[in-house]
Design a protein around this motif. Structure first.
Motif, PDB file in Angstrom:
ATOM      1  N   GLY A 140      29.741  39.857  51.134  1.00 39.76           N
ATOM      2  CA  GLY A 140      29.405  41.260  51.264  1.00 39.76           C
ATOM      3  C   GLY A 140      29.508  42.058  49.978  1.00 39.76           C
ATOM      4  O   GLY A 140      30.360  41.797  49.124  1.00 39.76           O
ATOM      5  N   THR A 141      28.628  43.031  49.853  1.00 42.82           N
ATOM      6  CA  THR A 141      28.714  44.083  48.834  1.00 42.82           C
ATOM      7  C   THR A 141      28.302  45.381  49.514  1.00 42.82           C
ATOM      8  O   THR A 141      27.236  45.456  50.118  1.00 42.82           O
ATOM      9  CB  THR A 141      27.773  43.819  47.648  1.00 42.82           C
ATOM     10  N   LEU A 142      29.160  46.395  49.432  1.00 45.51           N
ATOM     11  CA  LEU A 142      28.820  47.659  50.074  1.00 45.51           C
ATOM     12  C   LEU A 142      29.499  48.807  49.345  1.00 45.51           C
ATOM     13  O   LEU A 142      30.650  48.703  48.930  1.00 45.51           O
ATOM     14  CB  LEU A 142      29.267  47.660  51.542  1.00 45.51           C
ATOM     15  N   VAL A 143      28.734  49.897  49.190  1.00 40.86           N
ATOM     16  CA  VAL A 143      29.246  51.139  48.607  1.00 40.86           C
ATOM     17  C   VAL A 143      29.238  52.194  49.707  1.00 40.86           C
ATOM     18  O   VAL A 143      28.247  52.333  50.438  1.00 40.86           O
ATOM     19  CB  VAL A 143      28.373  51.606  47.422  1.00 40.86           C
ATOM     20  N   ARG A 144      30.351  52.926  49.851  1.00 42.07           N
ATOM     21  CA  ARG A 144      30.386  54.008  50.837  1.00 42.07           C
ATOM     22  C   ARG A 144      29.249  54.998  50.590  1.00 42.07           C
ATOM     23  O   ARG A 144      28.886  55.261  49.442  1.00 42.07           O
ATOM     24  CB  ARG A 144      31.718  54.765  50.764  1.00 42.07           C
ATOM     25  N   ARG A 145      28.739  55.550  51.662  1.00 41.65           N
ATOM     26  CA  ARG A 145      27.615  56.479  51.544  1.00 41.65           C
ATOM     27  C   ARG A 145      27.912  57.614  50.567  1.00 41.65           C
ATOM     28  O   ARG A 145      27.082  57.978  49.732  1.00 41.65           O
ATOM     29  CB  ARG A 145      27.281  57.076  52.919  1.00 41.65           C
ATOM     30  N   GLU A 146      29.113  58.186  50.667  1.00 42.96           N
ATOM     31  CA  GLU A 146      29.440  59.339  49.831  1.00 42.96           C
ATOM     32  C   GLU A 146      29.669  58.984  48.370  1.00 42.96           C
ATOM     33  O   GLU A 146      29.790  59.871  47.523  1.00 42.96           O
ATOM     34  CB  GLU A 146      30.668  60.067  50.391  1.00 42.96           C
TER      35      GLU A 146
END
Length: 339
Positions: free
Chosen positions: A271-277
């Motif tokens: 996984g790779t994910l950046v918070r929306r904000e």
């Protein structure tokens, strides 16, 4: 005249049964993909089947004809979320195909899923890049099509040969911008200070990434369950490399993970994910670069990394292209409604 096919559920703690199940799976994958086949090792699969998981119940089956195993299948049932879904796999070595083996396995697995109250079947299949993008002509795709399985999301399998020169990594991001984010990296389990936020981001991945026509909800986020999966990965002899970006307030703004198999030696981008904000700061690229640096420092003999991305995820595909990834196969995430 060929005798009838019998479908038997295997006991994951009986070595010979798992061995026969795995060999049918591996032979089928090699027939479909040749040198680009990505195959979980026998011991990785054995550990997964033996896990007493609170989140997923896994069942494995063999197709038997004349006392010989001629195919294998699997069924995975989420227990805490996505309770309408059943993940399944059907694998038949090339010498046993077009003899009703795959159909018998599929019918049995669908019946088991329906008995468990599941309404949507899902499976992932692979085909070579030399074939059309929709998989037309691939044996597994045509089999799935005949049995009512449609492509809900098209993905690409990308490969990066290592090492990547430090000069290239430096050129991609000459220096970290002064935007209040700091990076932290480690090898092994996620540190206690970050595990709850990491698990929460990881649980969002299936819905934050492109989903195509998949009907999926976010996974539950539970630290105990997350730690149990880490324990299984240790039993599989897999090593995790993790990097996060911390916002100025100390919250985890982004995460990425690479896992190296102790059996085939390859690295796999998870996984790779950046918070929306926190999007719009280039954090995805920054943490992936930092994680790659760490991997190459701690595991210099790792020959390559594989990753999977939706074809519609143009941003992440562009990031991977800048890093040097090249398409090595296609994958289809298929689904079918039961009833």
């Amino acid at each position: 005249m060929a005798s009838a096919v019998q479908i038997r559920r295997i006991d994951p703690f009986i070595r010979d049964q798992v061995d026969a199940w795995w060999h049918a799976y591996a032979d089928a994958r090699r027939a479909d993909m040749g040198e680009n086949a990505l195959i979980w090792s026998l011991e990785e699969r054995r550990a997964e089947l033996q896990q007493d998981s609170a989140t997923t119940r896994r069942q494995a089956y063999v197709a038997v004809r004349d006392d010989a195993v001629v195919g294998s299948g699997s069924l995975a049932l989420p227990l805490k979320d996505n309770l309408h879904i059943a993940m399944m796999g059907v694998n038949v070595p090339s010498q046993h195909r077009r003899r009703g083996v795959g159909s018998a396995l599929l019918e049995h697995i669908e019946t088991e899923a329906a008995r468990e109250g599941r309404s949507t079947m899902r499976t992932d299949i692979f085909w070579p890049v030399s074939l059309p993008a929709d998989g037309t002509g691939a044996a597994n795709r045509e089999f799935a099509r005949r049995h009512g399985y449609d492509v809900a999301l098209g993905d690409v399998q990308n490969r990066l040969d290592l090492p990547v020169a430090d000069s290239l990594l430096d050129a991609l991001i000459p220096e970290a911008p002064d935007d209040g984010y700091t990076l932290r990296s480690w090898v092994g389990p996620v540190p206690d200070a970050f595990v709850a936020e990491w698990a929460a981001l990881d649980a969002l991945l299936d819905t934050e990434a492109p989903t195509g026509d998949l009907e999926v909800e976010a996974s539950t986020s539970d630290v105990t369950d997350f730690r149990a999966d880490e324990a299984m990965q240790a039993a599989q002899r897999r090593t995790s490399y993790g990097t996060i970006a911390l916002a100025a307030d100390g919250r985890v703004a982004a995460y990425t993970q690479i896992v190296v198999s102790g059996d085939d030696g390859n690295a796999y981008q998870w996984g790779t994910l950046v918070r929306r904000e926190d999007r719009g700061h280039g954090l995805g690229l920054r943490i992936k670069l930092e994680n790659l640096r760490m991997l190459q420092h701690h595991s210099p003999d790792t020959p390559r990394i594989y990753t999977f991305n939706a074809e519609s995820n143009t941003h992440m595909l562009a990031v991977n292209t800048r890093l040097g990834f090249r398409v090595s196969a296609r994958m289809g995430e298929l689904h079918k409604k039961l009833g």
